[in-house]
Design an enzyme around this catalytic site. Structure first.
Site, PDB file in Angstrom:
ATOM      1  N   SER A  62      -9.875   5.237   7.960  1.00  0.00           N
ATOM      2  CA  SER A  62      -9.371   6.582   8.545  1.00  0.00           C
ATOM      3  C   SER A  62     -10.467   7.583   8.332  1.00  0.00           C
ATOM      4  CB  SER A  62      -8.149   7.115   7.489  1.00  0.00           C
ATOM      5  OG  SER A  62      -7.200   6.246   7.419  1.00  0.00           O
ATOM      6  N   HIS A 106      -4.199  -4.539   7.179  1.00  0.00           N
ATOM      7  CA  HIS A 106      -3.870  -4.379   5.866  1.00  0.00           C
ATOM      8  C   HIS A 106      -3.041  -5.291   5.306  1.00  0.00           C
ATOM      9  CE1 HIS A 106      -4.984  -0.255   7.485  1.00  0.00           C
ATOM     10  NE2 HIS A 106      -5.511  -0.064   6.123  1.00  0.00           N
ATOM     11  N   GLU A 140       1.419   6.401  -4.243  1.00  0.00           N
ATOM     12  CA  GLU A 140       1.872   5.927  -5.760  1.00  0.00           C
ATOM     13  C   GLU A 140       2.755   6.893  -6.247  1.00  0.00           C
ATOM     14  OE1 GLU A 140      -1.386   6.040  -4.705  1.00  0.00           O
ATOM     15  OE2 GLU A 140      -1.488   4.287  -4.510  1.00  0.00           O
ATOM     16  N   ARG A 198      -8.694  -3.027  11.237  1.00  0.00           N
ATOM     17  CA  ARG A 198      -8.259  -3.733  10.186  1.00  0.00           C
ATOM     18  C   ARG A 198      -6.898  -4.075  10.058  1.00  0.00           C
ATOM     19  NH1 ARG A 198     -10.507   0.393   5.815  1.00  0.00           N
ATOM     20  NH2 ARG A 198     -11.866  -1.268   4.880  1.00  0.00           N
TER      21      ARG A 198
HETATM   22  I1  8IG Z   1      -5.583   8.258   3.158  1.00  0.00           I
HETATM   23  O1  8IG Z   1      -3.040   8.617  -1.965  1.00  0.00           O
HETATM   24  C1  8IG Z   1      -4.939   7.433   1.581  1.00  0.00           C
HETATM   25  N1  8IG Z   1      -4.541   6.279   1.310  1.00  0.00           N
HETATM   26  N2  8IG Z   1      -2.706   3.959  -2.141  1.00  0.00           N
HETATM   27  N3  8IG Z   1      -2.938   6.411  -2.052  1.00  0.00           N
HETATM   28  C2  8IG Z   1      -3.079   5.154  -1.620  1.00  0.00           C
HETATM   29  N4  8IG Z   1      -3.583   4.954  -0.493  1.00  0.00           N
HETATM   30  C3  8IG Z   1      -3.814   6.207   0.067  1.00  0.00           C
HETATM   31  C4  8IG Z   1      -3.892   7.556  -0.053  1.00  0.00           C
HETATM   32  C5  8IG Z   1      -3.298   7.721  -1.596  1.00  0.00           C
HETATM   33  N5  8IG Z   1      -4.287   8.454   0.652  1.00  0.00           N
END
Ligand code: 8IG
Length: 286
Positions: free
Chosen positions: A49, A104, A203, A102
């Site tokens: 991203s 994930h 999170e 990608r």
């Molecule tokens: I863009 O705040 C992005 N990816 N785990 N936490 C996690 N992945 C992310 C975050 C984030 N922002």
């Protein structure tokens, strides 16, 4: 009576019992060589991203392939994650393979599929793997749109791309040499420890505090398994995060996917040019 209908799609090659992920990566590399006409690639980049524009800046695009034409690659789960592989001729005569596809860990297709692009990149000849992502920042001084060099990682997936008793040293996983090259290009670049959570939820604030207290500075959902696979394949690894948001509880407002996309869009020209300069430096012997 109910009938159980078996899935109609073919089994994925990496999921075939007894299949060899390295042999499938070699096949993928052969297909890439054939379809691009580029015999070997020297450097590979996975663009997460916010980083996609870098591909246009690093050199002359020789060929763009939908990743799904290449064995072992999966369909992209997310819009904005363009599922292409691009072969780019760099100014010094070398070639870069740009991975815009990608898989994930949170997609639940297994670690082999997560790291297939990295193993394929290694099989095309690449000695350098540059992994980029969008992530949440834990340091209060960081702002959305800020690039951070990954100095090390904490892999909270409790998983590994290594199969069997394969012991790989990760002491210098994010190459100090390559980080030095990046910091020579951009002396203001900050470094941080990347913590991978499984996702796809962000999170809780308590989990962000845990990540902070165990030594983390950035939280994300990718990269660590790919970095381990790259090291297993003997590649030198460089990692960048774009802080698209402050991690939950660090920023006072709720996290939104739109916010993440928007921060990426704004920062894209700046970080893409940074990445392109780093690629030029590395490919010309830096
Ligand atoms: I863009 O705040 C992005 N990816 N785990 N936490 C996690 N992945 C992310 C975050 C984030 N922002």
């Amino acid at each position: 009576m109910t009938t159980i209908v078996p899935p109609s799609h073919d089994i994925h090659p990496l999921d075939v019992p007894g299949s060899d992920p390295f042999e499938i990566a070699r096949q993928a590399a052969a297909q890439i060589a054939e379809k691009t006409g580029v015999e070997r690639h020297d450097i590979a980049l996975t663009l997460g991203s916010g980083w996609a524009k870098a591909a246009d800046l690093i050199g002359e695009t020789v060929a763009t392939l939908p990743a799904t034409e290449i064995i072992g690659f999966s369909k992209p789960a997310l819009e904005g994650h363009v599922g292409t592989l691009r072969s780019i001729a760099l100014p010094g005569g070398k070639h870069a393979l740009v991975i815009g596809a990608r898989t994930h860990y949170y997609e639940d297709h297994g670690v082999r599929r997560v790291v297939h692009s990295v193993r394929t990149a290694a099989a095309t000849g690449a000695k350098t793997m540059i992994l980029t992502n969008g992530a949440g920042g834990i340091r209060e001084t960081w702002k959305p749109g800020q690039p951070v060099l990954i100095s090390d990682h904490i892999n909270l997936t409790a998983d590994s791309p290594l199969e069997g008793a394969t012991f790989i040293d990760l002491t210098d996983l994010y190459s100090a040499r390559l980080r030095g090259v990046a910091q020579a290009v951009e002396p203001s670049l900050d470094e941080g420890v990347y913590v991978q959570f499984r996702g796809p939820h962000y999170e809780t604030p308590a989990e962000v505090q845990m990540a902070k207290s165990i030594g983390g500075h950035i939280v994300g959902m990718s990269t660590t398994l790919e970095a381990i696979a790259a090291r297993e394949a003997g590649m030198e690894v460089l990692g960048f995060s774009l802080v698209t948001n402050l991690a939950a509880g660090i920023q006072k407002t709720p996290l939104s996917h739109e916010e993440v996309i928007e921060a990426g869009r704004t920062a894209e020209p700046v970080i893409s040019s940074l990445l392109a300069r780093v690629v030029t430096e590395i490919s010309q012997g830096g």
